[in-house]
Design a protein around this motif. Structure first.
Motif, PDB file in Angstrom:
ATOM      1  N   UNK A 158       0.829  -1.205   0.000  1.00 13.34           N
ATOM      2  CA  UNK A 158       0.000   0.000   0.000  1.00 13.34           C
ATOM      3  C   UNK A 158       0.863   1.255   0.000  1.00 13.34           C
ATOM      4  N   UNK A 159       0.436   2.236  -0.780  1.00 17.38           N
ATOM      5  CA  UNK A 159       1.024   3.567  -0.707  1.00 17.38           C
ATOM      6  C   UNK A 159       0.208   4.383   0.282  1.00 17.38           C
ATOM      7  N   UNK A 160       0.866   4.923   1.304  1.00 18.41           N
ATOM      8  CA  UNK A 160       0.181   5.633   2.385  1.00 18.41           C
ATOM      9  C   UNK A 160       0.733   7.044   2.544  1.00 18.41           C
ATOM     10  N   UNK A 161      -0.152   7.931   3.013  1.00 20.09           N
ATOM     11  CA  UNK A 161       0.250   9.294   3.347  1.00 20.09           C
ATOM     12  C   UNK A 161       0.329   9.387   4.863  1.00 20.09           C
ATOM     13  N   UNK A 162       1.494   9.749   5.364  1.00 19.77           N
ATOM     14  CA  UNK A 162       1.729   9.797   6.804  1.00 19.77           C
ATOM     15  C   UNK A 162       1.755  11.245   7.290  1.00 19.77           C
ATOM     16  N   UNK A 163       1.015  11.493   8.357  1.00 20.15           N
ATOM     17  CA  UNK A 163       1.075  12.779   9.047  1.00 20.15           C
ATOM     18  C   UNK A 163       2.030  12.589  10.223  1.00 20.15           C
ATOM     19  N   UNK A 212     -26.198  17.211  -6.691  1.00 18.52           N
ATOM     20  CA  UNK A 212     -25.094  17.319  -7.637  1.00 18.52           C
ATOM     21  C   UNK A 212     -23.810  17.421  -6.837  1.00 18.52           C
ATOM     22  N   UNK A 213     -22.988  16.377  -6.804  1.00 16.40           N
ATOM     23  CA  UNK A 213     -21.765  16.404  -6.003  1.00 16.40           C
ATOM     24  C   UNK A 213     -20.851  17.539  -6.435  1.00 16.40           C
ATOM     25  N   UNK A 214     -20.316  18.221  -5.466  1.00 14.05           N
ATOM     26  CA  UNK A 214     -19.412  19.340  -5.732  1.00 14.05           C
ATOM     27  C   UNK A 214     -17.972  18.877  -5.509  1.00 14.05           C
ATOM     28  N   UNK A 215     -17.364  18.370  -6.579  1.00 12.16           N
ATOM     29  CA  UNK A 215     -15.971  17.915  -6.516  1.00 12.16           C
ATOM     30  C   UNK A 215     -15.078  19.111  -6.827  1.00 12.16           C
ATOM     31  N   UNK A 216     -14.404  19.611  -5.815  1.00 10.54           N
ATOM     32  CA  UNK A 216     -13.574  20.792  -6.006  1.00 10.54           C
ATOM     33  C   UNK A 216     -12.342  20.521  -6.853  1.00 10.54           C
ATOM     34  N   UNK A 217     -11.762  19.336  -6.689  1.00 15.08           N
ATOM     35  CA  UNK A 217     -10.577  18.931  -7.465  1.00 15.08           C
ATOM     36  C   UNK A 217     -10.344  17.450  -7.235  1.00 15.08           C
ATOM     37  N   UNK A 218      -9.716  16.798  -8.215  1.00 16.55           N
ATOM     38  CA  UNK A 218      -9.297  15.401  -8.104  1.00 16.55           C
ATOM     39  C   UNK A 218      -7.777  15.394  -8.194  1.00 16.55           C
ATOM     40  N   UNK A 219      -7.123  14.943  -7.143  1.00 12.98           N
ATOM     41  CA  UNK A 219      -5.671  15.019  -7.061  1.00 12.98           C
ATOM     42  C   UNK A 219      -5.119  13.643  -6.684  1.00 12.98           C
ATOM     43  N   UNK A 220      -4.050  13.175  -7.363  1.00  9.93           N
ATOM     44  CA  UNK A 220      -3.482  11.860  -7.045  1.00  9.93           C
ATOM     45  C   UNK A 220      -3.049  11.756  -5.583  1.00  9.93           C
ATOM     46  N   UNK A 221      -3.179  10.569  -5.029  1.00 13.68           N
ATOM     47  CA  UNK A 221      -2.869  10.333  -3.623  1.00 13.68           C
ATOM     48  C   UNK A 221      -1.480  10.815  -3.240  1.00 13.68           C
ATOM     49  N   UNK A 222      -0.488  10.554  -4.070  1.00 15.72           N
ATOM     50  CA  UNK A 222       0.881  10.940  -3.721  1.00 15.72           C
ATOM     51  C   UNK A 222       1.074  12.445  -3.668  1.00 15.72           C
ATOM     52  N   UNK A 223       0.110  13.209  -4.212  1.00 19.64           N
ATOM     53  CA  UNK A 223       0.165  14.668  -4.142  1.00 19.64           C
ATOM     54  C   UNK A 223      -0.750  15.201  -3.030  1.00 19.64           C
ATOM     55  N   UNK A 224      -0.901  14.413  -1.972  1.00 20.17           N
ATOM     56  CA  UNK A 224      -1.796  14.797  -0.880  1.00 20.17           C
ATOM     57  C   UNK A 224      -1.413  16.139  -0.267  1.00 20.17           C
ATOM     58  N   UNK A 225      -0.130  16.472  -0.259  1.00 23.13           N
ATOM     59  CA  UNK A 225       0.294  17.757   0.288  1.00 23.13           C
ATOM     60  C   UNK A 225      -0.325  18.907  -0.497  1.00 23.13           C
TER      61      UNK A 225
END
Length: 349
Positions: free
Chosen positions: A11-16, A315-328
């Motif tokens: 798994x690719x994970x984003x760590x805080x 109507x879902x309001x999707x502000x942006x779709x960004x790849x997981x690795x670009x979580x920052x």
């Protein structure tokens, strides 16, 4: 182990890692074991950036886990493996779940009892915008405030994830909405059926009062701070103040509990006054210690919301779709308050 499973997936994970700016988020890989009894592996198709993560990175989310941890409040994905005791028919199915933390990852373990079915042909990002946001908006409007048809409400932060959902649910129920937002979002707020008021205008509350001189049936306030007093004063007799956040104190130094406890005390005093108005704090996790009842209520309310999505009411309001690795970058964008709706993380290409 099911022979068609992803039991050996990495798994690719984003760590805080601690109290950091968005750029301080870390990307790591973690080997996932096969799921244990009653659990599944879900391959993430969409997860969201919410205000909770914005508070967590500051160490100010009430009852957040100790650093370091993987954030991520909710998720939509496909089951790729099932543990002992779990129906193999779940394999390949699309489901949603509310996690509180742990969803910013390509794959994750979940309790099978926490899964809620999602239409197989639905856009995962669209569904993602309506998980915690949709349940929160539905429960505040229909369970907590119980606003009647023909009523009038005020939604602070009408351009946000919860706000845009509240606007649409209220419109569907024949409720008039006054929504606060920065001027650049006013046209979008109008399109969702609300009357916009400039959230950066010092005369904002006076403007709201002029639009509803006899008071309103409910105010949905995620800001808290001293402005909560002015929200309370907008209510008519019989009205309800629903507080569900403390955004005004997100940058204030100190622990996460003091602003919340101070707010609880104030709301408690108001709620005890014999003036026919009520005030309370909406807690998504209220009643979660009774796991079966909590899951049943969550499933019921999310099913209502997803039904309205299928019907075209929402109507879902999707502000942006960004790849997981670009979580920052996704977290920074969400904190910029420049988008309508919710920023969604999707799998890397």
């Amino acid at each position: 182990m099911n022979p068609a499973s992803d039991a050996t997936v990495t798994a690719t994970q984003i760590l805080l890692p601690g109290k950091v700016e968005p750029a301080g988020l870390q990307v790591r890989t973690q080997r996932l074991a096969a799921p244990g009894p009653g659990r599944v592996v879900l391959r993430m198709e969409a997860t969201g950036v919410s205000f909770a993560e914005q508070q967590m990175r500051r160490g100010k989310y009430f009852d957040q886990p100790p650093f370091p941890f993987v954030p991520g409040y909710d998720v939509v994905g496909t089951v790729t493996d099932v543990g002992p005791g779990v129906d193999a028919a779940l394999l390949g199915g699309r489901f949603a779940a509310v996690t509180k933390t742990g969803a910013w990852t390509s794959h994750l373990h979940l309790d099978a009892l926490d899964l809620v079915p999602v239409p197989q042909d639905a856009d995962p990002a669209a569904v993602e915008t309506l998980l915690v946001n949709g349940i929160t908006a539905w429960q505040m409007l229909h369970r907590t405030a119980a606003v009647p048809h023909g009523g009038t409400v005020v939604v602070l932060g009408a351009n946000g994830g919860v706000g845009t959902t509240l606007l649409q649910l209220a419109r569907h129920s024949g409720i008039t909405v006054i929504g606060t937002a920065a001027r650049r979002h006013h046209e979008a707020v109008r399109e969702l059926g609300a009357t916009p008021v400039d959230s950066r205008d010092e005369g904002m509350y006076g403007k709201i009062r002029s639009l509803a001189p006899h008071g309103v049936d409910a105010v949905f306030d995620h800001v808290g701070g001293e402005g909560i007093v002015r929200s309370w004063r907008l209510l008519r007799r019989g009205g309800t103040l629903v507080s569900y956040g403390t955004a005004a104190t997100k940058d204030v130094e100190g622990g996460s509990r003091l602003p919340v406890l101070k707010l609880f005390g104030r709301l408690g005093v108001w709620n005890a006054l014999p003036n026919g108005r009520s005030a309370g704090f909406y807690n998504f996790w209220a009643g979660s210690r009774r796991a079966d009842a909590f899951r049943a209520r969550l499933r019921e309310d999310l099913t209502q919301v997803l039904g309205l999505l299928t019907e075209g009411v929402l109507t879902p309001q999707v502000g942006a779709r960004i790849p997981l690795s670009d979580a920052a970058a996704a977290l920074a964008l969400a904190e910029s308050r420049t988008v309508i709706g919710k920023v969604v993380l999707v799998p890397d290409a």
